[in-house]
Design an enzyme around this catalytic site. Sequence first.
Site, PDB file in Angstrom:
ATOM      1  N   SER A   1       0.815  -1.216   0.000  1.00 26.97           N
ATOM      2  CA  SER A   1       0.000   0.000   0.000  1.00 26.97           C
ATOM      3  C   SER A   1       0.848   1.265   0.000  1.00 26.97           C
ATOM      4  O   SER A   1       0.512   2.245  -0.666  1.00 26.97           O
ATOM      5  CB  SER A   1      -0.944  -0.004   1.206  1.00 26.97           C
ATOM      6  OG  SER A   1      -1.875  -1.054   1.094  1.00 26.97           O
TER       7      SER A   1
ATOM      8  N   ARG B   1       2.107 -12.191   7.964  1.00 31.85           N
ATOM      9  CA  ARG B   1       1.126 -11.425   7.189  1.00 31.85           C
ATOM     10  C   ARG B   1       1.648 -11.129   5.792  1.00 31.85           C
ATOM     11  O   ARG B   1       0.941 -11.281   4.808  1.00 31.85           O
ATOM     12  CB  ARG B   1       0.793 -10.138   7.932  1.00 31.85           C
ATOM     13  CG  ARG B   1      -0.259  -9.298   7.261  1.00 31.85           C
ATOM     14  CD  ARG B   1      -0.873  -8.359   8.265  1.00 31.85           C
ATOM     15  NE  ARG B   1      -1.702  -7.359   7.640  1.00 31.85           N
ATOM     16  CZ  ARG B   1      -2.683  -6.741   8.252  1.00 31.85           C
ATOM     17  NH1 ARG B   1      -2.960  -7.034   9.505  1.00 31.85           N
ATOM     18  NH2 ARG B   1      -3.402  -5.817   7.641  1.00 31.85           N
TER      19      ARG B   1
END
Length: 510
Positions: A65, A155
Amino acid sequence: MNNKSISPIILMILDGWGHSTNAKGNAIHEANTPIIDKLWDNYPKTLLSASGEHVGLPHKQMGNSEVGHTTIGAGRIINQDLVKISKSIKNKEFFNNYQLHNIYKYSCEKNSKVHIVGLCSNGGVHSHINHLKALIQISKQYKVMTCLHLITDGRDTLPKQAKLFVKEIIDIIDENYNTEICTISGRYYSMDRDCRWSRTEKAYKAMVENSCNQNSSSDILSIIDKYYEQNISDEFLPPTKISMHNIVHNDSLIFFNFRPDRIRQLLHSFAKPNFKGFQRKTIKNLMLTTFTEYDSTLSIPTVFPNEPKKNFLGQIISNSGLKQLRLAETEKYAHVTYFFNGGIEEPFPGENRELIASPKVETYDLPPEMSAYQLTNSLIEAINKQLYQFIVINYANPDMIGHTGNMNATIEAIEIVDQCIEKVLHTIEDTNNILIITSDHGNADYMLTDENKPCTSHSINPVPFILINNRQKKQTNLHSHGSLADIAPTILDILNINIPNEMNGKSLIT
């Protein structure tokens, strides 16, 4: 510029929405998305590269992101911090870095410890294990006591891979008598970014107190195994003390994450004046440094200072006298503001920002809608006010629920976003607003590995780009083989604003 003659542009970023024809583990493929399917079939569209060298990362390195929003806002390919730091290690400049040597010299003079804190994995999104290994090499040179506070991932890597990375570090420090692993902590605790201070406090206490989660065993691999037996994956490993070396007066502290947003809270617990997150200890004469700038309001020296960036999209919009709005929920607010603007904290003139709070939950698969409905209502309200010529909105759902590995919840999240898009389309139906739908990287499109194990990390798949301009629906063609760097030049092209020389991206409009 006559603002009334401009067709306002809405840039809608569907975070974590990649494109793949492979149906396996593809929540986007499995979801019922009649609205975006119709747009894809009936409006100008193309696919954009959002990973690897196309966004300034190593070949086949997944995008993220921060990098995605920075590249979209920059309109150019910028060598990212992962590349810059790795290059400095390869050419040996890293080992001559003034700030790093300053930290070690300080601890030598004070006869104190150096503490190294960061995410221990090869994910390459927030940090890289090779950067930690390079720091340990410098520790060998100075022979000061070095304490490692390792944050486990799960993650940006597979959910239970921490032992592999920890073993790599153990193999190095076995040769280095003065370096020990002192704590481990899952990123759920150490890298919260939504002011859930109770999580940060647990990680902090493990580093500064003896009372936190001590283990009778100093064998870190056995400790991780015990957590795995309780079905606790890497992301959620409780902050645990391995060795009794606390951070105390006169010590030094190095944060080696290069991405700031998820490590900032932990830094604040040591460095921020008038800190109010929780009751912290008084630690005098603590020498701090961070790999990159985490917070411009704190005077903390950095190992790799920011390089000045100019003529990002937001700045050009502002300089053209246009008004703009940035809209996101908490989890992605920094991305549509700080990162989109090239690391500039303050809004540009004419730039307004609206933050919608993300729900306070343990994991985001519990409410797959997150704050999407509130975001949509705010966007519709902003469109109807007709104040802005440029709006950036981020829907966090595909990424944040995709990270949980919960396939059914991610499918539901995708369908909710599709419903929100429908509401926006109804709002702009009879206006001259232009809607651009795109993404910053993949995630929800790749949720199962080849071994049918849950995948919680990003994908390297391309992302969609759809241009919805009802007044020129049949007149616009888009280039293929573009990248995120081409979005800003495309927007400037539509607005009839000159594309600056700094932008090496190209307009996608043929």
